[in-house]
Design a protein around this motif. Sequence first.
Motif, PDB file in Angstrom:
ATOM      1  N   ASN A  48     -11.621   8.290  -2.419  1.00  0.00           N
ATOM      2  CA  ASN A  48     -10.024   8.129  -2.302  1.00  0.00           C
ATOM      3  C   ASN A  48      -9.668   7.031  -3.519  1.00  0.00           C
ATOM      4  OD1 ASN A  48      -9.782   9.335  -0.011  1.00  0.00           O
ATOM      5  ND2 ASN A  48     -10.834   7.350   1.093  1.00  0.00           N
ATOM      6  N   SER A  49      -8.457   7.429  -3.939  1.00  0.00           N
ATOM      7  CA  SER A  49      -7.604   6.327  -4.716  1.00  0.00           C
ATOM      8  C   SER A  49      -6.450   5.868  -4.159  1.00  0.00           C
ATOM      9  CB  SER A  49      -6.880   7.179  -5.969  1.00  0.00           C
ATOM     10  OG  SER A  49      -8.037   7.590  -6.868  1.00  0.00           O
ATOM     11  N   PHE A  50      -6.085   4.561  -4.354  1.00  0.00           N
ATOM     12  CA  PHE A  50      -5.139   3.667  -3.451  1.00  0.00           C
ATOM     13  C   PHE A  50      -4.120   2.976  -4.541  1.00  0.00           C
ATOM     14  CE2 PHE A  50      -8.941   3.670  -1.187  1.00  0.00           C
ATOM     15  CZ  PHE A  50      -8.559   3.787   0.282  1.00  0.00           C
ATOM     16  N   ASP A  51      -3.010   3.591  -4.563  1.00  0.00           N
ATOM     17  CA  ASP A  51      -1.798   3.023  -5.304  1.00  0.00           C
ATOM     18  C   ASP A  51      -1.266   1.887  -4.515  1.00  0.00           C
ATOM     19  OD1 ASP A  51      -2.017   5.031  -7.435  1.00  0.00           O
ATOM     20  OD2 ASP A  51      -0.664   6.438  -5.866  1.00  0.00           O
ATOM     21  N   LEU A  52      -1.229   0.784  -5.313  1.00  0.00           N
ATOM     22  CA  LEU A  52      -0.642  -0.563  -4.876  1.00  0.00           C
ATOM     23  C   LEU A  52       0.598  -1.014  -5.852  1.00  0.00           C
ATOM     24  CD1 LEU A  52      -4.159  -2.219  -4.265  1.00  0.00           C
ATOM     25  CD2 LEU A  52      -2.838  -0.911  -2.695  1.00  0.00           C
ATOM     26  N   LEU A  53       1.181  -1.724  -5.325  1.00  0.00           N
ATOM     27  CA  LEU A  53       2.284  -2.709  -5.900  1.00  0.00           C
ATOM     28  C   LEU A  53       2.059  -4.152  -5.488  1.00  0.00           C
ATOM     29  CD1 LEU A  53       5.705  -0.915  -5.264  1.00  0.00           C
ATOM     30  CD2 LEU A  53       4.661  -0.780  -7.217  1.00  0.00           C
ATOM     31  N   LEU A  54       1.839  -4.937  -6.762  1.00  0.00           N
ATOM     32  CA  LEU A  54       1.495  -6.051  -6.875  1.00  0.00           C
ATOM     33  C   LEU A  54       2.500  -7.110  -7.385  1.00  0.00           C
ATOM     34  CD1 LEU A  54      -2.056  -5.943  -8.225  1.00  0.00           C
ATOM     35  CD2 LEU A  54      -1.438  -5.710  -5.857  1.00  0.00           C
ATOM     36  N   THR A  55       2.887  -8.255  -6.681  1.00  0.00           N
ATOM     37  CA  THR A  55       3.764  -9.078  -7.043  1.00  0.00           C
ATOM     38  C   THR A  55       3.426 -10.494  -7.080  1.00  0.00           C
ATOM     39  OG1 THR A  55       5.737  -7.796  -6.561  1.00  0.00           O
ATOM     40  CG2 THR A  55       6.265  -9.861  -7.311  1.00  0.00           C
ATOM     41  N   PRO A  56       3.030 -11.009  -8.157  1.00  0.00           N
ATOM     42  CA  PRO A  56       2.362 -12.629  -7.948  1.00  0.00           C
ATOM     43  C   PRO A  56       3.449 -13.552  -8.156  1.00  0.00           C
ATOM     44  CG  PRO A  56       1.650 -11.722  -9.970  1.00  0.00           C
ATOM     45  CD  PRO A  56       2.344 -10.379  -9.308  1.00  0.00           C
ATOM     46  N   ASP A  71       2.653  -0.028   4.146  1.00  0.00           N
ATOM     47  CA  ASP A  71       2.975  -1.213   4.626  1.00  0.00           C
ATOM     48  C   ASP A  71       2.884  -2.373   3.429  1.00  0.00           C
ATOM     49  OD1 ASP A  71       3.978  -3.167   6.459  1.00  0.00           O
ATOM     50  OD2 ASP A  71       2.161  -2.569   7.867  1.00  0.00           O
ATOM     51  N   THR A  72       3.307  -3.502   3.626  1.00  0.00           N
ATOM     52  CA  THR A  72       3.204  -4.685   2.710  1.00  0.00           C
ATOM     53  C   THR A  72       2.680  -5.843   3.242  1.00  0.00           C
ATOM     54  OG1 THR A  72       5.055  -3.672   1.445  1.00  0.00           O
ATOM     55  CG2 THR A  72       4.526  -5.810   1.133  1.00  0.00           C
ATOM     56  N   GLY A  73       1.926  -6.545   2.681  1.00  0.00           N
ATOM     57  CA  GLY A  73       1.437  -7.894   3.046  1.00  0.00           C
ATOM     58  C   GLY A  73       1.490  -8.917   2.054  1.00  0.00           C
ATOM     59  N   LEU A  74       1.591 -10.023   2.632  1.00  0.00           N
ATOM     60  CA  LEU A  74       1.769 -11.379   1.584  1.00  0.00           C
ATOM     61  C   LEU A  74       0.551 -12.444   1.765  1.00  0.00           C
ATOM     62  CD1 LEU A  74       3.713 -13.045  -0.251  1.00  0.00           C
ATOM     63  CD2 LEU A  74       4.401 -14.161   1.693  1.00  0.00           C
ATOM     64  N   PHE A  75      -0.162 -12.513   0.568  1.00  0.00           N
ATOM     65  CA  PHE A  75      -1.134 -13.317   0.837  1.00  0.00           C
ATOM     66  C   PHE A  75      -0.890 -14.715   0.112  1.00  0.00           C
ATOM     67  CE2 PHE A  75      -4.977 -15.566  -1.014  1.00  0.00           C
ATOM     68  CZ  PHE A  75      -5.934 -15.001  -0.117  1.00  0.00           C
ATOM     69  N   ASN A 120       0.930  -1.220  -0.148  1.00  0.00           N
ATOM     70  CA  ASN A 120       0.025   0.027  -0.147  1.00  0.00           C
ATOM     71  C   ASN A 120       0.907   1.205   0.035  1.00  0.00           C
ATOM     72  OD1 ASN A 120      -1.785   1.899   0.354  1.00  0.00           O
ATOM     73  ND2 ASN A 120      -2.486   1.413   2.437  1.00  0.00           N
ATOM     74  N   LEU A 121       0.962   1.847  -1.104  1.00  0.00           N
ATOM     75  CA  LEU A 121       1.963   3.176  -1.129  1.00  0.00           C
ATOM     76  C   LEU A 121       1.280   4.350  -0.733  1.00  0.00           C
ATOM     77  CD1 LEU A 121       3.076   2.495  -4.896  1.00  0.00           C
ATOM     78  CD2 LEU A 121       4.001   1.509  -2.767  1.00  0.00           C
ATOM     79  N   ASN A 122      -0.023   4.326  -0.324  1.00  0.00           N
ATOM     80  CA  ASN A 122      -0.603   5.516   0.352  1.00  0.00           C
ATOM     81  C   ASN A 122       0.190   5.819   1.588  1.00  0.00           C
ATOM     82  OD1 ASN A 122      -2.343   4.827  -1.690  1.00  0.00           O
ATOM     83  ND2 ASN A 122      -3.814   6.311  -0.976  1.00  0.00           N
ATOM     84  N   SER A 123       0.345   7.329   2.134  1.00  0.00           N
ATOM     85  CA  SER A 123       0.982   7.789   3.124  1.00  0.00           C
ATOM     86  C   SER A 123       0.216   7.754   4.324  1.00  0.00           C
ATOM     87  CB  SER A 123       1.770   9.057   3.001  1.00  0.00           C
ATOM     88  OG  SER A 123       2.567   8.977   1.897  1.00  0.00           O
ATOM     89  N   ASN A 124      -1.241   7.995   4.196  1.00  0.00           N
ATOM     90  CA  ASN A 124      -2.125   8.055   5.115  1.00  0.00           C
ATOM     91  C   ASN A 124      -3.195   7.051   5.545  1.00  0.00           C
ATOM     92  OD1 ASN A 124      -0.832  10.579   6.121  1.00  0.00           O
ATOM     93  ND2 ASN A 124      -1.647  11.532   4.135  1.00  0.00           N
ATOM     94  N   SER A 125      -3.483   6.437   4.475  1.00  0.00           N
ATOM     95  CA  SER A 125      -4.868   5.642   4.445  1.00  0.00           C
ATOM     96  C   SER A 125      -4.641   4.050   4.179  1.00  0.00           C
ATOM     97  CB  SER A 125      -5.783   6.116   3.017  1.00  0.00           C
ATOM     98  OG  SER A 125      -5.928   7.451   3.143  1.00  0.00           O
TER      99      SER A 125
END
Length: 256
Positions: A137-145, A99-103, A41-46
């Motif tokens: 709101n818009s949310f910028d995400l980085l995805l690595t499958p 933050d970053t999570g792993l599913f 989650n690249l957002n600084s506040n949300s």
Amino acid sequence: MAVSTVVSTFELLVKPLVQPAADILGAGRTIIQGYFLTISNLNSNSPVRLRVNFTAQSPNLNSQPLLAFFDVAGFNNQLNPISQTPTTQTYLISIGPRDTGLFLLQPNVTDRNVVAAADTEIRGFVTLSLANLFGSNSFDLLLTPQQRGTFLPQNFPADNVDFDQLAYALPTATGGSKVTLTQFQFPIFPIRQLPPEILELDPGLAEIIRENPDRVNLTPPNLGNGVISETTDSLQQVLSTMVERISDLETQATNR
């Protein structure tokens, strides 16, 4: 920008690398393979709440028992689907700002019968959607499958020391890692059209709005009595009620 995106394909395996009838050299081993999705989650506040949906047709997701986990702080927290059909399973996750999570979705190899049978082979595709659909709101995400697998020894479980692993990245549907998901912003009444995603989430509520574009009955929990007309200046009340309605549906699915 959209409220959802297709991420990648996936493949879950507990399967011999070489079919036993063709393994004339005795070289084949069983591979256990799971699907891993790293999300930042690249957002600084949300913080962001996401729905991770898996679709598989032939064979479907009910053909073998599966396990799902989500890890943000170094602990694999097991998840239950918030909704599921034979061909789809949806999981709800939350990721804090920056933050970053792993599913992880994998065959249920805690059941030794699944390992002994070595007959799990499920393929499909993954989509990612915002859990909170309405807002600004818009949310910028980085995805690595990724696919990650473990090779079992040929005489497992008697010989349990010769384990090998593999991991390989999967191409994303967008061709890149960064995606932007954006909440719906409704115009003032009357509402003439609804995004197709709403039909998938809650067809009943969508139909009420479509049939009554200037007069929407929205008294929770039955959505049957009160009236909000086109003259109201409380559009946020309408959107909030819709969000509560969807959250109620998710809670009901979790408690079943």
